[in-house]
Design a protein around this motif. Structure first.
Motif, PDB file in Angstrom:
ATOM      1  N   PRO A 152      37.894  39.044  42.497  1.00  0.00           N
ATOM      2  CA  PRO A 152      38.853  40.038  42.006  1.00  0.00           C
ATOM      3  C   PRO A 152      39.233  39.727  40.566  1.00  0.00           C
ATOM      4  N   LEU A 172      36.425  41.011  47.108  1.00  0.00           N
ATOM      5  CA  LEU A 172      37.559  41.846  46.708  1.00  0.00           C
ATOM      6  C   LEU A 172      38.861  41.057  46.740  1.00  0.00           C
ATOM      7  N   LYS A 173      38.905  40.004  47.570  1.00  0.00           N
ATOM      8  CA  LYS A 173      40.146  39.243  47.760  1.00  0.00           C
ATOM      9  C   LYS A 173      40.122  37.857  47.122  1.00  0.00           C
ATOM     10  N   ARG A 178      35.629  49.211  39.394  1.00  0.00           N
ATOM     11  CA  ARG A 178      36.931  49.506  39.989  1.00  0.00           C
ATOM     12  C   ARG A 178      36.914  49.075  41.453  1.00  0.00           C
ATOM     13  N   SER A 179      37.905  48.309  41.837  1.00  0.00           N
ATOM     14  CA  SER A 179      37.980  47.840  43.221  1.00  0.00           C
ATOM     15  C   SER A 179      38.092  49.000  44.198  1.00  0.00           C
ATOM     16  N   HIS A 224      32.319  44.571  35.447  1.00  0.00           N
ATOM     17  CA  HIS A 224      33.561  44.913  36.123  1.00  0.00           C
ATOM     18  C   HIS A 224      33.372  46.288  36.755  1.00  0.00           C
ATOM     19  N   ASP A 266      43.095  46.140  39.723  1.00  0.00           N
ATOM     20  CA  ASP A 266      42.119  46.988  40.411  1.00  0.00           C
ATOM     21  C   ASP A 266      40.717  46.861  39.825  1.00  0.00           C
ATOM     22  N   ARG A 267      40.316  45.662  39.542  1.00  0.00           N
ATOM     23  CA  ARG A 267      38.940  45.428  39.077  1.00  0.00           C
ATOM     24  C   ARG A 267      38.313  44.344  39.922  1.00  0.00           C
ATOM     25  N   THR A 268      37.024  44.470  40.084  1.00  0.00           N
ATOM     26  CA  THR A 268      36.235  43.440  40.761  1.00  0.00           C
ATOM     27  C   THR A 268      35.126  43.041  39.802  1.00  0.00           C
ATOM     28  N   VAL A 327      34.693  50.194  45.113  1.00  0.00           N
ATOM     29  CA  VAL A 327      34.043  49.255  46.026  1.00  0.00           C
ATOM     30  C   VAL A 327      34.620  49.420  47.434  1.00  0.00           C
ATOM     31  N   ARG A 328      35.935  49.554  47.531  1.00  0.00           N
ATOM     32  CA  ARG A 328      36.564  49.737  48.845  1.00  0.00           C
ATOM     33  C   ARG A 328      36.075  51.011  49.525  1.00  0.00           C
TER      34      ARG A 328
END
Length: 138
Positions: free
Chosen positions: A78, A65-66, A100-101, A98, A82-84, A104-105
């Motif tokens: 990342p 994510l980072k 949405r981050s 892809h 707001d995409r991973t 995932v969070r």
């Protein structure tokens, strides 16, 4: 309390064409396998026409994510605000999706409530697993 978390996510398949079709996928976490997560794609979304499931570490997903992470079959990084991006490498080719981050969070937060990061080893029953291995070896 449940021992399994399943969260549907909307994945966008990155293809050669400019259009990125949305495909359903599901993130899974089972506290009986506390270090791993799975991402499953349904049969209609795959080239082979069968459900495909990738298993990789929860730590890889969180770190991705980072920063760009992974050197093997699964890579996570990342992308934008707001995409991973998840890359799945197989002999047949590479799939890049892809998600949405935020999704995932939320998934990772739910897994951490079930099994806190750093305490995964407490979920393992090594004596039982060793006994099973020994039983099968005889």
């Amino acid at each position: 309390m449940s021992i399994v978390i399943e969260q549907p996510v909307e994945a966008r398949l990155v293809a050669a064409a400019p259009r990125m079709p949305s495909i359903p996928a599901t993130l899974h976490y089972d506290r009986r396998d506390p270090f791993a997560v799975r991402m499953t794609f349904p049969a209609p979304a795959t080239l082979e026409g069968v459900e495909v499931c990738w298993t990789f570490s929860r730590e890889l997903l969180a770190a991705g994510l980072k920063n760009a992470e992974g050197h093997g079959d699964v890579r996570v990084r990342p992308y934008g605000y707001d995409r991973t991006v998840l890359e799945f490498h197989a002999p047949e080719g590479t799939a890049v999706v892809h998600v949405r981050s935020g999704e995932v969070r939320r998934f990772l937060e739910a897994t951490s409530e079930l099994v806190p990061v750093g305490l995964e080893h407490l979920q393992l029953d090594l004596d039982h697993d060793l006994a099973e291995l020994m039983r099968d070896a005889c």
